[in-house]
Design a protein around this motif. Sequence first.
Motif, PDB file in Angstrom:
ATOM      1  N   SER A 254       0.848  -1.188   0.000  1.00  0.00           N
ATOM      2  CA  SER A 254       0.000   0.000   0.000  1.00  0.00           C
ATOM      3  C   SER A 254       0.887   1.243   0.000  1.00  0.00           C
ATOM      4  CB  SER A 254      -0.902  -0.004   1.237  1.00  0.00           C
ATOM      5  OG  SER A 254      -1.543   1.236   1.399  1.00  0.00           O
ATOM      6  N   VAL A 255       0.690   2.114  -0.990  1.00  0.00           N
ATOM      7  CA  VAL A 255       1.548   3.291  -1.157  1.00  0.00           C
ATOM      8  C   VAL A 255       0.705   4.559  -1.168  1.00  0.00           C
ATOM      9  CG1 VAL A 255       3.265   4.440  -2.603  1.00  0.00           C
ATOM     10  CG2 VAL A 255       3.210   1.941  -2.499  1.00  0.00           C
ATOM     11  N   LYS A 256       1.128   5.553  -0.398  1.00  0.00           N
ATOM     12  CA  LYS A 256       0.483   6.863  -0.391  1.00  0.00           C
ATOM     13  C   LYS A 256       1.547   7.921  -0.636  1.00  0.00           C
ATOM     14  CE  LYS A 256      -2.940   7.639   2.361  1.00  0.00           C
ATOM     15  NZ  LYS A 256      -3.780   7.869   3.569  1.00  0.00           N
ATOM     16  N   ILE A 257       1.351   8.750  -1.676  1.00  0.00           N
ATOM     17  CA  ILE A 257       2.307   9.800  -2.031  1.00  0.00           C
ATOM     18  C   ILE A 257       1.686  11.155  -1.720  1.00  0.00           C
ATOM     19  CG2 ILE A 257       3.684  10.829  -3.874  1.00  0.00           C
ATOM     20  CD1 ILE A 257       3.360   8.169  -5.413  1.00  0.00           C
ATOM     21  N   ILE A 258       2.434  12.015  -1.040  1.00  0.00           N
ATOM     22  CA  ILE A 258       1.979  13.382  -0.765  1.00  0.00           C
ATOM     23  C   ILE A 258       2.836  14.338  -1.586  1.00  0.00           C
ATOM     24  CG2 ILE A 258       1.705  15.163   0.989  1.00  0.00           C
ATOM     25  CD1 ILE A 258       1.256  12.953   3.027  1.00  0.00           C
ATOM     26  N   GLU A 259       2.182  15.095  -2.464  1.00  0.00           N
ATOM     27  CA  GLU A 259       2.896  15.980  -3.392  1.00  0.00           C
ATOM     28  C   GLU A 259       2.198  17.342  -3.426  1.00  0.00           C
ATOM     29  OE1 GLU A 259       4.886  18.087  -6.064  1.00  0.00           O
ATOM     30  OE2 GLU A 259       5.639  16.208  -5.201  1.00  0.00           O
ATOM     31  N   GLN A 260       2.996  18.416  -3.428  1.00  0.00           N
ATOM     32  CA  GLN A 260       2.463  19.771  -3.338  1.00  0.00           C
ATOM     33  C   GLN A 260       2.009  20.320  -4.688  1.00  0.00           C
ATOM     34  OE1 GLN A 260       5.156  22.243  -1.182  1.00  0.00           O
ATOM     35  NE2 GLN A 260       3.644  23.835  -0.774  1.00  0.00           N
ATOM     36  N   ASP A 261       2.606  19.842  -5.778  1.00  0.00           N
ATOM     37  CA  ASP A 261       2.284  20.355  -7.110  1.00  0.00           C
ATOM     38  C   ASP A 261       1.079  19.610  -7.695  1.00  0.00           C
ATOM     39  OD1 ASP A 261       2.732  20.081 -10.274  1.00  0.00           O
ATOM     40  OD2 ASP A 261       3.612  21.973  -9.600  1.00  0.00           O
ATOM     41  N   SER A 262       0.021  20.334  -8.010  1.00  0.00           N
ATOM     42  CA  SER A 262      -1.224  19.700  -8.464  1.00  0.00           C
ATOM     43  C   SER A 262      -1.045  18.985  -9.800  1.00  0.00           C
ATOM     44  CB  SER A 262      -2.339  20.739  -8.578  1.00  0.00           C
ATOM     45  OG  SER A 262      -1.972  21.788  -9.459  1.00  0.00           O
ATOM     46  N   GLN A 263      -0.283  19.576 -10.722  1.00  0.00           N
ATOM     47  CA  GLN A 263      -0.076  18.940 -12.020  1.00  0.00           C
ATOM     48  C   GLN A 263       0.695  17.639 -11.875  1.00  0.00           C
ATOM     49  OE1 GLN A 263      -1.369  19.683 -14.980  1.00  0.00           O
ATOM     50  NE2 GLN A 263      -0.342  17.865 -15.815  1.00  0.00           N
ATOM     51  N   PRO A 273      -1.839   3.822 -10.955  1.00  0.00           N
ATOM     52  CA  PRO A 273      -3.250   3.623 -10.570  1.00  0.00           C
ATOM     53  C   PRO A 273      -3.434   2.905  -9.235  1.00  0.00           C
ATOM     54  CG  PRO A 273      -2.632   2.180 -12.398  1.00  0.00           C
ATOM     55  CD  PRO A 273      -1.510   3.146 -12.227  1.00  0.00           C
ATOM     56  N   LYS A 274      -2.434   2.143  -8.787  1.00  0.00           N
ATOM     57  CA  LYS A 274      -2.563   1.405  -7.528  1.00  0.00           C
ATOM     58  C   LYS A 274      -2.154   2.225  -6.310  1.00  0.00           C
ATOM     59  CE  LYS A 274      -1.796  -3.158  -9.624  1.00  0.00           C
ATOM     60  NZ  LYS A 274      -0.931  -4.372  -9.613  1.00  0.00           N
ATOM     61  N   ALA A 275      -1.547   3.388  -6.529  1.00  0.00           N
ATOM     62  CA  ALA A 275      -1.107   4.240  -5.422  1.00  0.00           C
ATOM     63  C   ALA A 275      -2.142   5.317  -5.123  1.00  0.00           C
ATOM     64  CB  ALA A 275       0.240   4.878  -5.756  1.00  0.00           C
ATOM     65  N   VAL A 276      -2.153   5.780  -3.886  1.00  0.00           N
ATOM     66  CA  VAL A 276      -2.999   6.907  -3.489  1.00  0.00           C
ATOM     67  C   VAL A 276      -2.135   8.164  -3.527  1.00  0.00           C
ATOM     68  CG1 VAL A 276      -4.362   7.935  -1.632  1.00  0.00           C
ATOM     69  CG2 VAL A 276      -4.441   5.462  -2.023  1.00  0.00           C
ATOM     70  N   VAL A 277      -2.566   9.158  -4.302  1.00  0.00           N
ATOM     71  CA  VAL A 277      -1.798  10.394  -4.440  1.00  0.00           C
ATOM     72  C   VAL A 277      -2.579  11.532  -3.781  1.00  0.00           C
ATOM     73  CG1 VAL A 277      -0.683  12.000  -6.027  1.00  0.00           C
ATOM     74  CG2 VAL A 277      -0.796   9.562  -6.602  1.00  0.00           C
ATOM     75  N   ILE A 278      -1.956  12.194  -2.808  1.00  0.00           N
ATOM     76  CA  ILE A 278      -2.586  13.269  -2.049  1.00  0.00           C
ATOM     77  C   ILE A 278      -1.956  14.610  -2.451  1.00  0.00           C
ATOM     78  CG2 ILE A 278      -3.093  14.189   0.239  1.00  0.00           C
ATOM     79  CD1 ILE A 278      -4.402  11.489  -0.310  1.00  0.00           C
ATOM     80  N   HIS A 279      -2.814  15.562  -2.828  1.00  0.00           N
ATOM     81  CA  HIS A 279      -2.320  16.908  -3.138  1.00  0.00           C
ATOM     82  C   HIS A 279      -2.288  17.718  -1.843  1.00  0.00           C
ATOM     83  CE1 HIS A 279      -3.123  21.166  -4.784  1.00  0.00           C
ATOM     84  NE2 HIS A 279      -1.826  20.903  -4.838  1.00  0.00           N
TER      85      HIS A 279
END
Length: 451
Positions: A254-263, A273-279
């Motif tokens: 289970s992978v969750k990525i936190i990234e500040q850049d919306s693009q 597609p299997k990861a959760v990406v948080i803006h």
Amino acid sequence: MNIIVVGCGKIGTTLVASLVSEGHDVIAIDNDPDVISEITNIYDVMAICGNGTDSVVLDEADIEKAEMFIAVTGSDELNLLSCFIAGKMGAAHTIARIRNPEYNEKSLGFVRQQLGLSMAINPEMLTAKELFNILKFPSAVKIETFSRRNIEMVEIRIKDGSPLDGMKLCDLRIKYKSTVLVCVVQRKDQIYIPDGNFVLKSGDKIGLTATPAEIQKFLKALGVLEKQARSIMILGGSRTAYYLSKMLSTIGNSVKIIEQDSQRCLELSDALPKAVVIHGDGAKQELLNEEGINSVDAFVALTGMDEENILISVFASMQNVPKVVSKINRDELAALAEKMGLDCIVSPRQITADIIVQYARALQNSMGSSVETLYKLMDGRVEALEFNVRSYTKFTGKPLKDLKFKSNVIIAGIVRKNKIIIPFGDDVILEGDRVVVIAKEQRLNDLSDIQ
């Protein structure tokens, strides 16, 4: 050797430093005059301000005499073109940094063949692989493999209350009935290649050598074997984060990525597609708490700022995250991070430099070279090398206890026809063996150099 380095950013500067320390004649090329001025002030190299694809600049750098040409600018295409032109102008071996994920193994193989590249390196991919190995084996601070993964070199920290605290190394094998070899110890700022009378202490960082199974068995007996990380939070949506997330998702983590850049978030969501990406801003503790930082198995800080990676990693440690890993490129900040309790650190530029130094050392000894693998350990102050034993090696067939080695050198492992030997004094080295050597303050080009 005569070596030309094009592009003197973080990777290029580290390469220049490593190659100069190896005794090579280095010429640095960069199109920024301030960078060139800084390089010449710090290192004993010739530096040229110009474009690495300009034949006039390459002529000025004596390209026809270059035994190795390394292009590590920020552009993959510029690196490829520089290497192609350098090869046509006489450079013997060319190495290009290729970072774009669109260059997969198949297309990269085609490009290498068509352009005559000796090597293509991807620092982000290499870093992701190291991180992946650490997350599979969280008990370790660092993991290196030898002889097609038959032998591992694992760094661990001895914590307060560990049964190893106060133990003599000669008693370790007897008590734990293990064939693990403690081959290097870092105690504060001192590095030791220990003998059997060496006494371990809490706070020591030790290097263990053995088969993967023996290392797991030993750590289990110590009660420090941690389960493989299954849920991972990654701070920063860099290329390294992309490669690592792809590897982890492939094996069901289970992978969750936190990234500040919306693009960038949109790009990562499409690619993973299997990861959760948080803006959001991962520097905000509220966001990390909302996303469940205190319930993950591992936290990996991969932003482009060393300082941010350190501070957020300290916060993750305070939330009792079992495994915290930080990407830190600057040596002085890595040392500071360790003092702050962050002992699991990766450096993309050092990983890349190690691979190129290994390649250069093998080329330098190309007339019967026996260097197979080279790693820097204990913050780069110790080398671990793997050699093939050739027919000309002088001390084959003699018990190790009868051989006089240079100071701060130890034989850490022998592979003989797929059989792993963690050596004692009565063991011998034979032609055809693969031998792992640990050396402090010694530059070894060949196995014979250990005497």
